[in-house]
Write a protein that holds these residues in place. Structure first.
Motif, PDB file in Angstrom:
ATOM      1  N   SER A 114       0.835  -1.221   0.000  1.00 45.54           N
ATOM      2  CA  SER A 114       0.000   0.000   0.000  1.00 45.54           C
ATOM      3  C   SER A 114       0.864   1.263   0.000  1.00 45.54           C
ATOM      4  O   SER A 114       0.381   2.344  -0.325  1.00 45.54           O
ATOM      5  CB  SER A 114      -0.912   0.023   1.225  1.00 45.54           C
ATOM      6  OG  SER A 114      -0.153   0.293   2.391  1.00 45.54           O
ATOM      7  N   TRP A 170      -2.472   6.483  -8.074  1.00 42.50           N
ATOM      8  CA  TRP A 170      -3.164   6.181  -6.810  1.00 42.50           C
ATOM      9  C   TRP A 170      -3.436   7.478  -6.043  1.00 42.50           C
ATOM     10  O   TRP A 170      -4.509   7.658  -5.470  1.00 42.50           O
ATOM     11  CB  TRP A 170      -2.313   5.225  -5.966  1.00 42.50           C
ATOM     12  CG  TRP A 170      -3.022   4.701  -4.757  1.00 42.50           C
ATOM     13  CD1 TRP A 170      -3.850   3.622  -4.689  1.00 42.50           C
ATOM     14  CD2 TRP A 170      -2.981   5.251  -3.424  1.00 42.50           C
ATOM     15  NE1 TRP A 170      -4.325   3.463  -3.408  1.00 42.50           N
ATOM     16  CE2 TRP A 170      -3.810   4.445  -2.605  1.00 42.50           C
ATOM     17  CE3 TRP A 170      -2.340   6.334  -2.838  1.00 42.50           C
ATOM     18  CZ2 TRP A 170      -3.999   4.685  -1.256  1.00 42.50           C
ATOM     19  CZ3 TRP A 170      -2.529   6.578  -1.486  1.00 42.50           C
ATOM     20  CH2 TRP A 170      -3.351   5.760  -0.712  1.00 42.50           C
ATOM     21  N   VAL A 212     -10.948   5.127  -1.495  1.00 45.38           N
ATOM     22  CA  VAL A 212      -9.615   4.641  -1.897  1.00 45.38           C
ATOM     23  C   VAL A 212      -8.791   4.272  -0.651  1.00 45.38           C
ATOM     24  O   VAL A 212      -8.129   3.227  -0.606  1.00 45.38           O
ATOM     25  CB  VAL A 212      -8.891   5.696  -2.770  1.00 45.38           C
ATOM     26  CG1 VAL A 212      -7.472   5.258  -3.083  1.00 45.38           C
ATOM     27  CG2 VAL A 212      -9.667   5.935  -4.057  1.00 45.38           C
TER      28      VAL A 212
END
Ligand SMILES: Cc1cc2nc3c(=O)[nH]c(=O)nc-3n(C[C@H](O)[C@H](O)[C@H](O)COP(=O)(O)OP(=O)(O)OC[C@H]3O[C@@H](n4cnc5c(N)ncnc54)[C@H](O)[C@@H]3O)c2cc1C
Length: 378
Positions: free
Chosen positions: A194, A226, A237
């Motif tokens: 992540s 992202w 998100v």
């Protein structure tokens, strides 16, 4: 001729003005904005920072504009593992700056103006203002934050130690249910893919309020798709990247703008320059994910307040004289610690070596054990 001109009235420049003003040192703090700008910067003061603020005599003013957290919930590996007492206080950055500016008094004053150029020497400094006017001073304190132009104009080199070391995302979140179920929450990512260090939610407008501030710290480039998605749809998100988070925070929505800021780690070499010292971000930046910027600011200010009175007692302001500030042991320690924390926080979030994986597991296990013990004793 005044003793000191401080260029910049952010938290660092304002704190220098406050401390020197109390010592009877004739000081002018110059900043173009009569009211601090609404910019995304440090929005919390934690334990060690509050102690530094106490030593600087600024803690009462800071607490008066802040919201105390009281208890901080910590989540690791997808669930809340500890609810610990926490001394941190939170406020929007302009409120911190306004509070510290309010402490400027005695022989110091804040003036609205923008410094156009500096002429430095080992004796008298000449500070020219945009629109005309010049102030002469024995010492210039450069507290211009992230703006490098003035420093560069007097030959100070800004060394970039780590470009785009981290990216910070800040926004407000509202809870339609009336109040969030937690006083404040820090959620560490369980997944190195992540590239998230952690998300922190904390109250800014009174405890148990409907609106909390969210700060997310990630290790990505600014043009990463992202991050574009986070700008457009922050909550879905982030909740997707941090499994378990949505269940804990419950239904909520983003209110107001989403701010995205990259942080370079930099150091501005100022030794060998007469008549000038740099403080706060103008001296060197920190990583917001490590949360050491205000330690550096307050340590610089305390160091300067230790050395400047001695310098002013004798004639001249040579480079050798002001070097004692950069060599101050507390400042040297704090700068090194801040840099170390920036790399350690990043390694902890991204590191894939056996040692770092084991360390992450150990930290989560230890914190979980402390959390369980705390819950039992409570
Ligand atoms: C996104 C983000 C999040 C952060 N989070 C944290 C955190 O959680 N914890 C923490 O400890 N730290 C944090 N920090 C770091 C901390 O906010 C900074 O270290 C601190 O605000 C630096 O203060 P400063 O006074 O040096 O700079 P600034 O606040 O930037 O002040 C600079 C001032 O100089 C003035 N100025 C500029 N040029 C001129 C000129 N020519 N003439 C006159 N005035 C001028 C500007 O108007 C401004 O007021 C964060 C930083 C960022 C960017």
């Amino acid at each position: 001729m005044v003793d000191v001109v401080v260029v910049g009235g952010g938290v660092a420049g304002a704190a220098v003005g406050a401390l020197l003003g109390r010592m009877g040192i004739v000081t002018r703090v110059i900043d173009p904005n009569p009211e601090p700008l609404h910019d995304f910067r440090g929005e919390k003061l934690e334990g060690g920072q509050l102690e530094l603020a106490r030593r600087a005599g600024l803690d009462h003013a800071i607490r008066a504009v802040s919201t105390p957290v009281g208890t901080l919930w910590i989540a690791r590996r997808g669930r809340v593992i500890d609810r610990r007492p926490d001394p941190q206080v939170d406020a929007r950055y302009p409120d911190f700056v306004r509070a510290v500016r309010g402490e400027i008094g005695g022989s110091a004053a804040l003036e609205v103006g923008k410094v156009a150029s500096l002429r430095l020497s080992a004796d008298t400094q000449r500070v020219s203002l945009v629109g005309g006017g010049e102030i002469q001073a024995r010492l210039v304190v450069l507290a211009t934050g992230l703006q490098p132009a003035l420093a560069a104009s007097v030959g100070l080199t800004r060394e970039v130690l780590s470009p785009c070391h981290s990216v910070s995302v800040g926004f407000d979140v509202a809870c339609p249910a009336g109040a969030f179920p937690f006083p404040a929450l820090t959620w560490y990512s369980a997944d190195i893919a992540s590239r998230i260090a952690y998300l922190t939610l904390f109250p800014l407008d009174g405890p148990g309020g409907r609106v909390q501030r969210a700060n997310l710290f990630v290790y990505r480039q600014l043009d990463d798709p992202w991050l574009r998605a986070v700008r457009e749809r922050p909550l879905p998100v982030i909740q997707d990247a941090l499994p378990g988070l949505a269940d804990v925070i419950g239904p909520c929505s983003v209110v107001g703008p989403v701010h995205v800021r990259k942080a370079d780690l930099t150091r501005t070499g100022a030794s060998g320059v007469p008549g000038l010292v740099t403080v706060g971000d103008a001296c060197g930046t920190s990583c917001p994910a490590a949360g050491t910027g205000l330690d550096k600011v307050l340590t610089d200010v305390l160091a300067l307040a230790r050395h400047a009175p001695t310098w002013l007692r004798s004639p001249g302001m040579s480079a050798e004289k002001v070097a004692s500030y950069y060599e101050d042991s507390e400042k040297v320690r704090c700068d090194a610690w801040s840099l170390g924390r920036a790399w350690a926080t990043r390694d902890h979030a991204l590191g894939s070596t056996l040692r770092l994986r084991a360390r992450r597991r150990l930290v989560a296990a230890a914190q979980g054990a402390v959390g369980r013990w705390r819950a039992v004793t409570r």
